[in-house]
Write a protein that holds these residues in place. Structure first.
Motif, short mmCIF file in Angstrom:
data_model
loop_
_atom_site.label_atom_id
_atom_site.label_comp_id
_atom_site.label_asym_id
_atom_site.label_seq_id
_atom_site.Cartn_x
_atom_site.Cartn_y
_atom_site.Cartn_z
N SER A 3 54.43 -34.30 98.03
CA SER A 3 55.14 -35.22 97.16
C SER A 3 56.62 -34.96 97.26
O SER A 3 57.04 -33.80 97.31
CB SER A 3 54.68 -35.03 95.71
OG SER A 3 55.52 -35.73 94.82
N PRO A 4 57.44 -36.01 97.29
CA PRO A 4 58.89 -35.76 97.28
C PRO A 4 59.34 -35.14 95.96
O PRO A 4 60.40 -34.57 95.88
CB PRO A 4 59.49 -37.15 97.47
CG PRO A 4 58.43 -38.11 97.07
CD PRO A 4 57.12 -37.42 97.33
N GLY A 10 55.07 -25.79 92.69
CA GLY A 10 53.94 -26.60 93.15
C GLY A 10 53.56 -27.71 92.19
O GLY A 10 52.46 -28.25 92.28
N ILE A 11 54.44 -28.05 91.26
CA ILE A 11 54.14 -29.10 90.28
C ILE A 11 54.50 -30.45 90.87
O ILE A 11 55.66 -30.75 91.13
CB ILE A 11 54.87 -28.85 88.95
CG1 ILE A 11 54.37 -27.55 88.35
CG2 ILE A 11 54.66 -30.03 88.00
CD1 ILE A 11 55.07 -27.11 87.11
N THR A 12 53.47 -31.26 91.07
CA THR A 12 53.64 -32.59 91.63
C THR A 12 53.93 -33.58 90.51
O THR A 12 53.35 -33.50 89.42
CB THR A 12 52.36 -33.02 92.37
OG1 THR A 12 52.15 -32.11 93.44
CG2 THR A 12 52.48 -34.42 92.93
N VAL A 13 54.79 -34.54 90.78
CA VAL A 13 55.14 -35.59 89.83
C VAL A 13 54.79 -36.93 90.47
O VAL A 13 55.16 -37.19 91.62
CB VAL A 13 56.64 -35.54 89.48
CG1 VAL A 13 57.04 -36.70 88.59
CG2 VAL A 13 56.99 -34.22 88.83
N VAL A 88 51.47 -36.85 85.67
CA VAL A 88 51.07 -38.19 86.11
C VAL A 88 51.62 -39.24 85.15
O VAL A 88 52.01 -38.93 84.02
CB VAL A 88 49.54 -38.32 86.22
CG1 VAL A 88 48.99 -37.40 87.31
CG2 VAL A 88 48.85 -38.05 84.89
N GLY A 89 51.63 -40.49 85.63
CA GLY A 89 52.09 -41.60 84.80
C GLY A 89 53.55 -41.50 84.44
O GLY A 89 53.97 -41.94 83.37
N VAL A 90 54.37 -40.96 85.33
CA VAL A 90 55.78 -40.73 85.03
C VAL A 90 56.54 -42.05 84.94
O VAL A 90 56.37 -42.95 85.76
CB VAL A 90 56.42 -39.81 86.08
CG1 VAL A 90 57.93 -39.73 85.90
CG2 VAL A 90 55.80 -38.42 85.99
N ASP A 91 57.37 -42.14 83.92
CA ASP A 91 58.23 -43.30 83.70
C ASP A 91 59.67 -42.80 83.64
O ASP A 91 59.96 -41.83 82.95
CB ASP A 91 57.87 -43.99 82.38
CG ASP A 91 58.74 -45.20 82.10
OD1 ASP A 91 58.91 -46.04 83.00
OD2 ASP A 91 59.26 -45.29 80.97
#
Length: 115
Positions: A3-4, A10-13, A88-91
């Motif tokens: 993920s960019p 290692g926390i993916t957004v 997840v569901g990032v705004d």
């Protein structure tokens, strides 16, 4: 899972509600990150001149990019503090604030999860 928006922990957004191939094991609640940046008088002046002659305002684009990245980093840090490894569901929201509109707020919110 590349993920960019994956930090050193290692926390993916992700803006999606799920991460394909990685079932969510636990929901850890809403996390947020906010950054407020002030505008600089001289930068504003040169940005306005550039806008008049039709160029892009690179200085504003850099500031906006930096503020967005900082808000996402805060989001990731709050996720890590809750024991999560993804958001997840990032705004992402952008708001001009202050009496004269001289400040910009970038906020990021999403749901911290364990995958």
């Amino acid at each position: 899972m590349d993920s960019p928006w994956k930090d050193a922990r290692g926390i993916t957004v992700s803006t999606t509600p799920t991460l394909e191939g990685h079932p969510i094991q636990q929901y850890l609640g809403v996390v947020t990150g906010e950054v407020i940046v002030g505008a600089n008088l001289f930068r504003d002046l040169f940005a306005n001149i550039r806008d008049i002659v039709g160029g892009r305002s690179g200085s504003y684009e850099r500031i906006l990019s930096d503020a967005r990245n900082q808000a996402i980093e805060e989001l990731q840090a709050e996720c890590a503090s809750r024991g999560g490894n993804a958001v997840v569901g990032v705004d992402l929201d952008y708001e001009v604030i202050g009496d004269t509109g001289s400040m910009l707020m970038v906020s990021a919110s999403g749901t911290a999860v364990k995958i």
